[in-house]
Scaffold this active site. Structure first.
Site, PDB file in Angstrom:
ATOM      1  N   LYS A   1       0.847  -1.202   0.000  1.00 22.42           N
ATOM      2  CA  LYS A   1       0.000   0.000   0.000  1.00 22.42           C
ATOM      3  C   LYS A   1       0.880   1.250   0.000  1.00 22.42           C
ATOM      4  CE  LYS A   1      -0.318  -0.149   5.042  1.00 22.42           C
ATOM      5  NZ  LYS A   1      -1.109  -0.609   6.201  1.00 22.42           N
TER       6      LYS A   1
ATOM      7  N   TYR B   1      15.345  30.657   6.864  1.00 26.70           N
ATOM      8  CA  TYR B   1      14.157  31.311   7.424  1.00 26.70           C
ATOM      9  C   TYR B   1      14.271  31.466   8.931  1.00 26.70           C
ATOM     10  CZ  TYR B   1      11.399  30.766   3.123  1.00 26.70           C
ATOM     11  OH  TYR B   1      10.915  30.848   1.850  1.00 26.70           O
TER      12      TYR B   1
HETATM   13  C1  PLP Z   1      -0.236  -1.561   6.939  1.00 23.90           C
HETATM   14  C2  PLP Z   1      -0.842  -2.845   7.342  1.00 23.90           C
HETATM   15  C3  PLP Z   1      -0.074  -4.015   7.396  1.00 23.90           C
HETATM   16  C4  PLP Z   1       1.436  -3.993   7.305  1.00 23.90           C
HETATM   17  O1  PLP Z   1       1.930  -3.514   8.535  1.00 23.90           O
HETATM   18  P1  PLP Z   1       3.506  -3.399   8.857  1.00 23.90           P
HETATM   19  O2  PLP Z   1       3.532  -2.958  10.267  1.00 23.90           O
HETATM   20  O3  PLP Z   1       4.033  -2.364   7.927  1.00 23.90           O
HETATM   21  O4  PLP Z   1       4.126  -4.720   8.630  1.00 23.90           O
HETATM   22  C5  PLP Z   1      -0.735  -5.214   7.601  1.00 23.90           C
HETATM   23  N1  PLP Z   1      -2.075  -5.254   7.792  1.00 23.90           N
HETATM   24  C6  PLP Z   1      -2.850  -4.139   7.786  1.00 23.90           C
HETATM   25  C7  PLP Z   1      -4.309  -4.254   8.000  1.00 23.90           C
HETATM   26  C8  PLP Z   1      -2.255  -2.897   7.568  1.00 23.90           C
HETATM   27  O5  PLP Z   1      -3.024  -1.793   7.573  1.00 23.90           O
END
Ligand code: PLP
Length: 345
Positions: free
Chosen positions: A33, A242
């Site tokens: 994702k 800045y």
């Molecule tokens: C983002 C996510 C993961 C992966 O989590 P990590 O901590 O990056 O390994 C797995 N399951 C769900 C439902 C998530 O939202």
């Protein structure tokens, strides 16, 4: 303007996935994702698929499109946001598996796409996404007749191994799903490290693959180098950037590099982080601005072409700590202006 070079070590990423996979006796998926945590989901998913990873997870249907294009028609792509209004066409065309998280979604899915694969998300105490006990009890038998591909839940405190929430959620998940006869998944990276009780049939690592905590043995995956655009000499007492937030205490040489908070280099590291020239640290001085950062290179013998912000000596978690955030946020903020280079070490 010259852009930063973001180098992504695909060999290290694949090696991290294999290490996580080796910690369990079950199947290991991959969470790609948020553009594979900022690294580029097309290339990352293709590399994982090439190594035999069969199950992918994305947050939204649109992310699923890019992943489908790069992994081909055979792989399973699960969507955490489930089946939202307006998603039907894409779920069908791209053959995505929505992880249904409410009775409304379940109804929508069965009406719009009868017979199309789906999974179920249960809430075991995080109170973020998924059906709660009572909802699930009401629809479980109908849902199970349609044979979900996967039933999952998510742990809220898996990065703290001693947190009582872990065992609590494990117990709830078991009570909600024992005997269902459908593959189950509870653990992301943190859950994998909690041991085999948490593994079930499939794990879903993200951050560990990308080189971040809580997977301590992870190999670093990301290297970020920013080009030096200009160098100037300051006399003692002159100020930089800045708000005049930094003042030279001696005659100083300042390099201005291309990159800033518009590239995800968070402003809270102003006057605190270091850049690296090989193994030599040089302090970031003054405030991070939108496209530019100033660095005190007085102690370098030469003028570098590039300075490194992420490297094995300063990992995403190191930078996160300096900036008061987590490695996940550093990674997913990595900007769209960088030139992404994928290497096999
Ligand atoms: C983002 C996510 C993961 C992966 O989590 P990590 O901590 O990056 O390994 C797995 N399951 C769900 C439902 C998530 O939202």
């Amino acid at each position: 303007m010259a852009t930063g070079r973001l180098t992504i070590d695909l060999s290290a990423l694949l090696s991290n996935w294999r290490s996580l996979d080796a910690m369990t006796a079950c199947e290991t998926g991959a969470v790609v994702k948020a553009n594979a945590y900022g690294l580029g989901s097309g290339r990352v998913a293709a590399a994982l698929a090439g190594m035999g990873v069969a199950k992918f997870f994305v947050a939204t249907v649109e992310e699923g499109r890019r992943v489908r294009e790069s992994v081909g028609p055979e792989k399973d792509i699960h969507v955490f946001s489930g089946h939202m209004q307006g998603d039907t066409e894409a779920i069908l065309q791209l053959n995505l598996i929505p992880m249904l998280n409410s009775v409304d979604q379940l109804t929508r899915h069965f009406e719009a796409l009868p017979g199309h694969p789906f999974g179920i998300q249960l809430d075991t105490g995080m109170n973020r996404l998924g059906m709660e006990w009572a909802e699930w009890a009401a629809v479980a038998s109908i849902a199970m007749q349609q044979r979900p591909r996967l039933i999952m839940s998510h742990l809220a405190c898996a990065d703290e191994p001693d947190h009582p929430m872990n065992e609590y959620q494990l117990g709830v998940f078991r009570k909600m799903t024992d005997g269902v006869g459908v593959p189950r998944s509870l653990s992301a990276t943190g859950g994998i490290l909690l041991g085999k009780d948490y593994h079930f049939d499939l794990t879903r690592p993200g951050i560990g693959m990308y080189g971040g905590m809580p997977f301590e043995q992870a190999k670093p995956v990301v290297h970020l180098d920013l080009p030096v655009i200009q160098v100037r000499d300051l006399t003692e007492g002159e100020v930089v950037g800045y708000g005049n937030s930094w003042q030279a205490k001696r005659a100083s040489r300042i390099a201005t590099v291309s990159g800033g908070y518009a590239d995800g280099i968070i402003r809270s590291i102003s006057n605190r982080a270091k850049f690296w020239h090989g193994s030599t640290p040089v302090p970031l001085v003054g405030r991070v601005s939108m496209d530019l950062i100033t660095v005190d290179i007085t102690d370098l013998e030469e003028t570098p072409d590039y300075l490194s912000l992420l490297c094995p000596t300063q990992t995403v978690d190191d930078l996160a700590e300096i900036g008061g955030t987590i490695g996940y946020e550093i990674l997913t903020s990595l900007g769209g202006r960088y030139q992404r280079r994928f290497i096999a070490s």
